[in-house]
Design an enzyme around this catalytic site. Structure first.
Site, short mmCIF file in Angstrom:
data_model
loop_
_atom_site.label_atom_id
_atom_site.label_comp_id
_atom_site.label_asym_id
_atom_site.label_seq_id
_atom_site.Cartn_x
_atom_site.Cartn_y
_atom_site.Cartn_z
N PHE A 1 29.75 33.83 -44.75
CA PHE A 1 29.67 34.43 -45.42
C PHE A 1 30.72 35.69 -45.54
CE2 PHE A 1 29.44 39.33 -45.56
CZ PHE A 1 28.35 39.47 -46.72
N ASP B 1 38.28 33.29 -40.89
CA ASP B 1 37.56 34.10 -41.16
C ASP B 1 37.14 35.32 -39.75
OD1 ASP B 1 35.84 36.84 -41.35
OD2 ASP B 1 34.90 36.08 -43.09
N LYS C 1 35.39 44.59 -38.35
CA LYS C 1 34.49 45.22 -38.05
C LYS C 1 34.62 45.78 -36.95
CE LYS C 1 30.44 42.51 -39.89
NZ LYS C 1 30.98 41.42 -41.27
#
Ligand SMILES: *Cc1c(COP(=O)(O)O)cnc(C)c1O
Length: 394
Positions: A123, A210, A239
């Protein structure tokens, strides 16, 4: 717009690992706004930094020098062993920067159709390029034509990657998560990242990780790659970086750090004084309170408790649990069937959890948990799975 099917609860306030809804009911937060609020809610150091910066200077644009951005870049590159940073506002944007950087790296080498290798089950975000990089049909369906220039490979499969090196031309980079988050807390073999690094070196590919979910101490190290012996060329963050103030970053080292020239990439809000002040407060607090080591310790404590209850017995709950995986405070409990309903059941009991990849209960609690709070999360999740197993059996 109805982009979310929301749970029937609205929170009004938070403190530490706890949230209160508009009826005054209290919840223990084991998801942290999806790995965002690593310091918990309303952390005083972050609140003070935001307030002080708001009273001083919120935004000027990247047309001018930004001292707080400079400081944040220095801190992040120090912690990650990188050389330079680009700042934006989200994980998807951080990955967009990495993908653009990889393409430009290719064009600089006269590769006219540069390809980035990405993994199944990955993702990377919801913008067009990042959903094209994402290894989930659900994320892509309805948004074709996809962005070209990605090649998909099985995750945690070095042989598959070697086959690409043998059979494909135009590859310029690989983009991988050190632990797949949305994909179900999938932890690769210990030698995987070192193998990826070796192949990237041999082929002249950029190794891009990532770290949007794994970064900022979540896995028990500052960054997920630090569980391996190697350093990537590029990492992306978002995040947990500013505990809820929107920010993203793309860090690079060596040749990769000098690919972008003025005019190649930009962001109006990216790295503004407000967001950078919050991120600096996050880093200072994580360091001062030694929360990275604490995340490792808490994760082990929770996984041990969950394994004792859910895999080491003869009960229905142990038959239903097909694996418990954890790296720091990124914990996945895989069941043998879809279990999305557990989210609502947990909510009723005052616990916030998440289910991803249909069958994996995912826990991403804040790093500031007390032992008692960690035990309570593990205990409640074990009860939920036990009740679910008995209901399925009946
Ligand atoms: C959440 C996430 C993203 C996307 O971040 P946004 O801020 O929602 O754009 C990208 N990569 C990973 C690994 C993520 O977990």
């Amino acid at each position: 717009m109805s982009t979310y099917s929301r749970l029937p609860v609205t929170f009004e306030r938070g403190a530490g690992a706890w949230l209160w809804d508009n009826a005054g009911k209290q919840y223990l937060d084991a998801i942290s706004g999806v790995a965002v609020c690593g310091l918990g809610h309303a952390h005083p150091a972050v609140a003070d930094a935001i307030c002080a910066q708001a009273r001083t200077l919120v935004h000027t644009s990247n047309l001018y020098g930004i001292a707080k951005q400079q400081q944040l870049g220095e801190q992040l590159t120090r912690l990650a062993g990188m050389d330079k940073a680009f700042f934006c506002n989200s994980g998807a944007e951080a990955n967009e920067a990495a993908i653009k950087l990889a393409r430009l790296y290719g064009h600089n080498k006269d590769i006219s159709l540069p390809t980035v290798v990405v993994a199944e089950g990955s993702f990377h975000g919801r913008t067009l390029a990042t959903l094209s990089a994402t290894g989930s049909r659900k994320v892509q369906a309805g948004f074709e034509p996809l962005v070209r220039g990605f090649l998909r490979v099985a995750y945690n499969d070095l042989e598959a990657l070697h086959n690409i090196a043998k059979n494909s031309s135009g590859v310029v980079a690989v983009l991988l998560e050190p632990v797949q988050g949305e994909g179900g807390v999938v932890i690769p073999d210990d030698d995987y990242l070192a193998g990826v690094r070796a192949l990237c070196d041999q082929q002249g590919w950029l190794m891009m990780l990532d770290e949007v979910q794994t970064g900022m101490g979540r896995t028990g190290r500052w960054f997920g790659f630090q569980h391996s012996s190697v350093t990537p060329d590029v990492i992306t963050l978002a995040k947990g970086l500013a505990n809820g103030v929107p920010i993203g970053a793309c860090l690079a080292r060596g040749a990769a750090a000098d690919i972008f020239k003025p005019g190649n990439h930009a962001s109006t809000f990216g790295g503004n004084p407000l967001a950078c002040s919050a991120a600096l407060a996050v880093i200072a607090t994580l360091e001062k309170n030694q929360l990275i080591a604490r995340a490792a310790e808490l994760g082990e404590r929770m996984v041990t408790a969950l394994r004792a209850r859910l895999t080491q017995c003869d009960g229905a709950e142990c038959k239903l649990t097909s694996g418990i995986r954890g790296r720091g405070l990124m914990i996945g409990i895989e069941l043998d069937r879809p279990c999305g309903e557990l989210v609502g059941k947990a909510l009723e009991r005052g616990l916030l959890i998440n289910v991803t990849a249909e069958r994996v209960v995912r826990l991403l609690p804040p790093l500031i948990l007390s032992d008692a709070e960690a035990d309570r999360i593990a205990e409640t999740v074990a009860e939920l799975v036990t009740d679910f197993a008995r209901a399925e059996q009946a």
